[in-house]
Design a protein around this motif. Structure first.
Motif, PDB file in Angstrom:
ATOM      1  N   ALA A   1     -23.225 -11.727   3.549  1.00  0.00           N
ATOM      2  CA  ALA A   1     -22.727 -10.775   4.253  1.00  0.00           C
ATOM      3  C   ALA A   1     -23.591  -9.584   4.704  1.00  0.00           C
ATOM      4  O   ALA A   1     -23.146  -8.815   5.544  1.00  0.00           O
ATOM      5  N   LYS A   2     -24.667  -9.567   4.126  1.00  0.00           N
ATOM      6  CA  LYS A   2     -25.500  -8.181   4.403  1.00  0.00           C
ATOM      7  C   LYS A   2     -26.826  -8.520   3.973  1.00  0.00           C
ATOM      8  O   LYS A   2     -27.029  -9.002   2.718  1.00  0.00           O
TER       9      LYS A   2
ATOM     10  N   ASP B   1     -21.781  -2.875  -1.777  1.00  0.00           N
ATOM     11  CA  ASP B   1     -23.193  -2.624  -2.281  1.00  0.00           C
ATOM     12  C   ASP B   1     -23.364  -1.241  -2.543  1.00  0.00           C
ATOM     13  O   ASP B   1     -24.206  -0.959  -3.750  1.00  0.00           O
TER      14      ASP B   1
ATOM     15  N   ARG C   1     -24.743  -0.360  -6.222  1.00  0.00           N
ATOM     16  CA  ARG C   1     -26.094   0.586  -6.451  1.00  0.00           C
ATOM     17  C   ARG C   1     -25.657   1.960  -7.380  1.00  0.00           C
ATOM     18  O   ARG C   1     -26.541   2.409  -8.263  1.00  0.00           O
TER      19      ARG C   1
ATOM     20  N   MET D   1     -26.716  -9.462   0.232  1.00  0.00           N
ATOM     21  CA  MET D   1     -25.237  -9.356  -0.508  1.00  0.00           C
ATOM     22  C   MET D   1     -24.428 -10.582  -0.152  1.00  0.00           C
ATOM     23  O   MET D   1     -24.381 -10.917   1.123  1.00  0.00           O
TER      24      MET D   1
ATOM     25  N   ALA E   1     -25.066  -9.148  -5.624  1.00  0.00           N
ATOM     26  CA  ALA E   1     -26.152  -8.919  -4.904  1.00  0.00           C
ATOM     27  C   ALA E   1     -27.297  -9.663  -5.384  1.00  0.00           C
ATOM     28  O   ALA E   1     -27.482  -9.946  -6.635  1.00  0.00           O
TER      29      ALA E   1
ATOM     30  N   ALA F   1     -29.675  -6.587   3.083  1.00  0.00           N
ATOM     31  CA  ALA F   1     -30.282  -4.994   2.864  1.00  0.00           C
ATOM     32  C   ALA F   1     -31.561  -4.954   3.033  1.00  0.00           C
ATOM     33  O   ALA F   1     -32.001  -3.858   3.338  1.00  0.00           O
TER      34      ALA F   1
ATOM     35  N   SER G   1     -20.632 -12.189  -0.320  1.00  0.00           N
ATOM     36  CA  SER G   1     -19.120 -11.850  -0.364  1.00  0.00           C
ATOM     37  C   SER G   1     -18.261 -12.990  -0.731  1.00  0.00           C
ATOM     38  O   SER G   1     -18.604 -14.266  -0.264  1.00  0.00           O
TER      39      SER G   1
ATOM     40  N   SER H   1     -17.146  -3.185   5.553  1.00  0.00           N
ATOM     41  CA  SER H   1     -16.391  -3.476   4.298  1.00  0.00           C
ATOM     42  C   SER H   1     -17.652  -3.932   3.228  1.00  0.00           C
ATOM     43  O   SER H   1     -17.268  -3.306   1.927  1.00  0.00           O
ATOM     44  N   ILE H   2     -18.444  -4.600   3.591  1.00  0.00           N
ATOM     45  CA  ILE H   2     -19.513  -5.118   2.609  1.00  0.00           C
ATOM     46  C   ILE H   2     -20.279  -4.142   2.127  1.00  0.00           C
ATOM     47  O   ILE H   2     -20.780  -4.112   0.771  1.00  0.00           O
ATOM     48  N   ASP H   3     -20.427  -3.034   2.714  1.00  0.00           N
ATOM     49  CA  ASP H   3     -21.371  -2.003   2.341  1.00  0.00           C
ATOM     50  C   ASP H   3     -20.728  -1.161   0.953  1.00  0.00           C
ATOM     51  O   ASP H   3     -21.286  -0.647   0.236  1.00  0.00           O
TER      52      ASP H   3
ATOM     53  N   ARG I   1     -10.368 -10.675   1.848  1.00  0.00           N
ATOM     54  CA  ARG I   1      -9.991 -10.728   3.109  1.00  0.00           C
ATOM     55  C   ARG I   1      -8.255 -10.893   2.989  1.00  0.00           C
ATOM     56  O   ARG I   1      -8.075 -11.697   3.243  1.00  0.00           O
TER      57      ARG I   1
ATOM     58  N   THR J   1     -28.295   2.591   1.273  1.00  0.00           N
ATOM     59  CA  THR J   1     -27.232   1.432   1.369  1.00  0.00           C
ATOM     60  C   THR J   1     -27.123   1.325   3.041  1.00  0.00           C
ATOM     61  O   THR J   1     -26.808   0.242   3.528  1.00  0.00           O
ATOM     62  N   LEU J   2     -27.050   2.423   3.555  1.00  0.00           N
ATOM     63  CA  LEU J   2     -26.500   2.761   4.963  1.00  0.00           C
ATOM     64  C   LEU J   2     -27.644   2.889   5.866  1.00  0.00           C
ATOM     65  O   LEU J   2     -27.294   2.750   7.307  1.00  0.00           O
TER      66      LEU J   2
END
Lengths: 181, 136
Positions: A77-78, B46, B50, A133, A109, A80, A135, B41-43, A141, B19-20
């Motif tokens: 999903a991410k 995260d 954190r 990350m 994570a 980072a 999900s 949403s996934i943030d 959802r 994070t952002l």
């Protein structure tokens, strides 16, 4: 194997860590396009960083999926963080070492390091790192329907687990007849 | 020793910058995570992970951010929170500032209540509550 960017799992500590290797070969089509000869410049076959990231994500994703016996649909999903210090070329071997930093019902994570083996000196060298990350999409959802079957961990991933001696982590409903051991 | 409000803000600010991928000066107390800082949403997951790491506490699902309330007809009708919905939000999300939201009540506008201040308030309350144990 289509879209499988790891060759074998070489270390597995349940719920904690997994390492996988990927051998980079000139037979792989993408190396011919990344980068082809241009004018007087010769071809420069370099493993695309995006596919290295995919290999890292597959390693960490399988690790995350194994925690719940691959019942969750685990989606990257991410990203980072993703850093690469050096190029990777044909003949070299990549090792993705992933560990779970935090996991809960909504997702996970994971942190990973990318190492490279050059057979000429026989040394593994750390050349990159990633923070990812994941999900668990069925948990995140509400109102969006996904197929019942786990389309994330399909037949390809079973081949990896079976050839790495890890088929015991596949739940009976997912395993093909030959893998029910 | 208890953390001061400023120390909590600085730590939350650091978490949000990481994070952002935003600059410190963007993370003001009033900044909304979604509207002003671009959180997706996934943030939120995260951020939860954190914050747990930074402050050594465990955050349960649905404790900091709302989950699965939008599809509940007892709480939301025609895209707006009902009286029951507002009551539930106030009980479950004491760190949010609902002044001004009572008149609006739009589900779509709820995300704007998740500000940097709201996160700091959450952390302050959490640190004041005895913890069963640090995150695994």
């Amino acid at each position: 194997m289509r879209w499988l960017w790891i060759d074998s799992v070489v270390a597995f500590e349940p719920e904690r860590r997994m390492a996988a290797v990927k051998n980079v070969s000139l037979a792989e089509e993408h190396l011919h396009d990344h980068f082809p000869p241009e004018g007087e410049l010769p071809a420069q076959p370099i493993m695309p960083a995006s596919l290295i990231l995919e290999g890292m994500a597959q390693t960490a994703g399988i690790l995350v999926g194994s925690v719940n016996a691959f019942r969750e649909k685990v989606i990257l999903a991410k990203v980072a963080l993703f850093e690469m210090d050096e190029d990777v070329v044909a003949g070299q071997c990549l090792r993705y070492d992933a560990h779970i930093e935090r996991l809960d019902p909504a997702g996970a994570a994971a942190e990973g390091t990318i190492e490279r083996l050059d057979h000429r000196d026989g040394e593994w060298r750390s050349i990159g790192r990633a923070s990812l990350m994941f999900s668990h999409i069925d948990q995140n959802r509400a109102g969006v329907e996904f197929p019942e079957h786990n389309f994330v961990f399909g037949p390809n991933f079973r081949v990896i687990l079976e050839s790495s001696g890890l088929s015991r982590f596949i739940t009976p409903s997912q395993a093909p007849p030959s893998a029910k051991n | 020793m208890a953390m001061s409000a400023d120390e909590i803000f600085k730590s939350v600010q650091g978490v949000l910058c990481e994070t952002l991928m935003v600059d410190e000066d963007e993370v003001t107390p009033e900044a909304s995570l979604v509207k002003d800082l671009g959180a997706e949403s996934i943030d939120f997951l995260d951020i939860v992970f954190r914050l747990e790491k930074k402050f050594s506490f465990k955050i349960q699902q649905g404790e900091l951010f709302t989950e699965n309330v939008m599809s509940n007809p007892a709480f939301v009708v025609d895209g707006k929170f009902t009286d029951s919905g507002m009551k539930m939000l106030r009980e479950k999300m004491p760190h949010l500032d609902f002044s001004g939201f009572d008149a609006d009540r739009r589900v779509d506008a709820l995300s704007e209540l998740f500000t940097v201040n709201a996160l700091c308030e959450f952390v302050k309350r959490k640190l004041a509550t005895p913890q069963a144990g640090a995150p695994a």
